[in-house]
Structures are given as structure tokens and as C-alpha cells.
Design an enzyme around this catalytic site. Structure first.
Site, mmCIF file in Angstrom:
data_model
loop_
_atom_site.group_PDB
_atom_site.id
_atom_site.type_symbol
_atom_site.label_atom_id
_atom_site.label_comp_id
_atom_site.label_asym_id
_atom_site.label_seq_id
_atom_site.Cartn_x
_atom_site.Cartn_y
_atom_site.Cartn_z
ATOM 1 C CG ASP A 13 0.434 7.990 7.181
ATOM 2 O OD1 ASP A 13 0.878 7.191 6.334
ATOM 3 O OD2 ASP A 13 -0.561 7.758 7.883
ATOM 4 C CG ASP A 15 -4.413 5.057 3.600
ATOM 5 O OD1 ASP A 15 -4.501 5.926 2.719
ATOM 6 O OD2 ASP A 15 -4.403 3.837 3.359
ATOM 7 C CG ASP A 218 -3.024 7.404 11.202
ATOM 8 O OD1 ASP A 218 -2.103 7.131 10.389
ATOM 9 O OD2 ASP A 218 -4.098 6.791 11.229
#
Length: 273
Positions: A13, A15, A218
Site C-alpha cells: 500500500d 498512504d 495499514d
């Protein structure tokens, strides 16, 4: 543990993971990115961002692997990964795994009109609103709005209404996932995990051997990715959203946030020797 000498794929991922949640800085990960490139280990960006957003980052990070956009809606293949797909003038083949954005927007408008639910998608917002919500500058916000297979939205209604909204989407062949900042509407067969599985199979087909895989992220929208790969790194997020995975035994939860957590996770799973 894994080794850089074995066939290995890294899915990540952006961001809050490879990029800092607030500053979008990736500098703590530079050394590891160089190590992975030297070992010919593909680093595959798997993000809710659009292709227009990813491409500048892709070149800045010095990557040469495929990348996945819009939570698994599209896979972009460099020519070295192409088998029978058409390649565009820039050397990319695009494989669409989800529903088109135009169809998604048609469904959202119909639901809004018939169910009186309160939400705002990117298509409803000015570029200034997107800038305020994301912290992006104007050119980046414009790139974030160039979507092909998904629609991010801010939910303005109750949790009960959200459950009803989710059922309405399912009835239309769409689904809702939660990212770090937004909810995302996309095709029901589309997910980060499906894109991971597709790319793992593609690399195994190219190499003629099995490939190990690690995923780092996250957010709740990363769960399908975590459940698809051999080992997962759940990076400590700056949110209170619970992240539950199928197999905790092959999952590492970091103490650090963002790219510091990204490095921590790789150091946990990959042997230094």
C-alpha cells in the site's frame, strides 16, 4: 523467514505505509527499495490511488514492476510482464478487474435519489474540497480525480444507513471497502487481494516456478491482500479501524507508523543473510 535470493514478490500500500500518512515522505524506505531492486525482487504498488497519481511516484521510487490502482480495479503491466495484452504508446498494458467508474457513478446517483442517503463522492467535490480532505496540492488532487474503476466517498449518514447502502451496492453488483481516509465503491469481483493473486500467477507463469509473497499495508482495504499472500505486515495506522486477518501466525503488526513501519516489517520477514 524469506530470502532475497528466492523468487519473491512485495506488494505494498502507499498512504500510511510506504508513504507517510501526513507528509507522503518515503525516505526511510529508500535503502530497502534499493536492496530489493538490486536483488531483482519486484515491488508492486497496490493502492487506492489512480494511475495518474501512481505514475509520478512509480518513477520517483525507481520501480520497474507492475502496479495496481483503485483497490484492485486496474492492473498496469510493463512490457516485460505482458503475455497477450495490448500495450499502449507508453509501454503499459492495462487489465481492468473491476467495474467502470461511469457505471459506479450511475448506480450511486440512483441510490442517492431513491434512498435519500447522505454521502459525497469525488465526483461531487471540487478540486479544492479534495485538496482539503487529502492534503494534496492542486495537480495531485486533479490526478486523484482521474478515476477508472472506483469512487471514493465521505459517508455523512448513520452506521445503520451505511449497512443499508452496502446492501444496495451488492444488489447492483458493486461493493464497499474502507480505506484510511475514505470509503471506496468498486466492482464486486474487485479487490487488492484478487489483484495480488492475479499477479502472483502471472509471475509464476513467467518463471515456471512458485513465488513467495509479502504484503504491507495499514488499512481495512488491505485485508484481502494480507489474506492472499504468504506473509503480511500490518503497519501501525493513525486511525482506530480494527484490522482482522485470517491467519495471525503469518502476520506481523508493526510498532512504527508509515515508512518506518514498512522497513520494520520487511526486516521482520526477510533474512539479513
Amino acid at each position: 523467514m524469506f530470502s532475497l535470493a528466492q523468487p519473491l514478490l512485495i506488494f505494498t500500500d502507499l498512504d500510511g505505509s510506504l508513504l507517510d500518512h501526513d507528509t507522503y515522505d518515503h525516505s526511510p524506505a529508500i535503502e530497502w527499495l534499493a536492496r530489493l531492486k538490486a536483488a531483482d525482487v519486484p515491488v508492486i504498488l497496490n493502492t487506492s490511488k489512480t494511475a495518474a497519481e501512481v505514475l509520478p511516484l512509480y518513477h520517483e521510487l525507481g520501480l520497474d514492476a507492475p502496479f495496481v490502482t483503485e483497490n484492485g480495479g486496474c492492473v498496469y503491466l510493463p512490457e516485460s510482464w505482458v503475455i497477450n495484452e495490448d500495450v499502449d504508446v507508453d509501454g503499459w498494458a492495462r487489465v481492468v478487474l473491476g467495474a467502470s467508474r461511469s457505471r459506479i457513478l450511475t448506480v450511486l446517483e440512483a441510490i442517492r435519489e431513491t434512498e435519500s442517503l447522505r454521502f459525497r463522492g469525488f465526483a461531487d467535490m471540487t478540486h479544492q474540497e479534495v485538496m482539503t480532505l487529502t492534503g494534496l496540492d492542486e495537480p495531485s488532487a486533479r490526478r486523484a480525480c482521474q478515476r477508472e474503476a472506483s469512487e471514493p466517498l465521505i459517508w455523512r449518514d448513520s452506521e445503520t444507513a451505511l449497512d443499508h447502502f452496502r446492501l444496495e451496492l451488492i444488489g447492483a453488483g458493486l461493493e464497499l471497502t474502507r480505506g484510511g481516509r475514505f470509503h471506496h465503491v468498486m466492482g464486486e469481483t474487485c479487490s487488492k487481494g484478487r489483484a495480488c493473486g492475479w499477479l502472483i500467477s502471472r509471475l509464476e507463469q513467467r518463471l515456471g516456478t512458485s513465488v513467495s509473497s509479502i504484503a504491507l499495508g495499514d488499512g481495512p482495504n488491505d485485508v484481502s491482500m494480507f489474506d492472499t499472500v504468504d506473509a503480511a505486515v500490518i503497519i501501525r495506522g493513525k486511525h482506530d479501524q480494527p484490522i482482522e486477518v485470517r491467519d495471525e501466525a503469518r502476520t506481523y503488526r508493526t510498532h512504527e507508523h508509515g515508512p518506518h513501519g514498512w522497513v520494520e516489517g520487511l526486516e521482520h520477514w526477510i533474512s539479513a543473510s
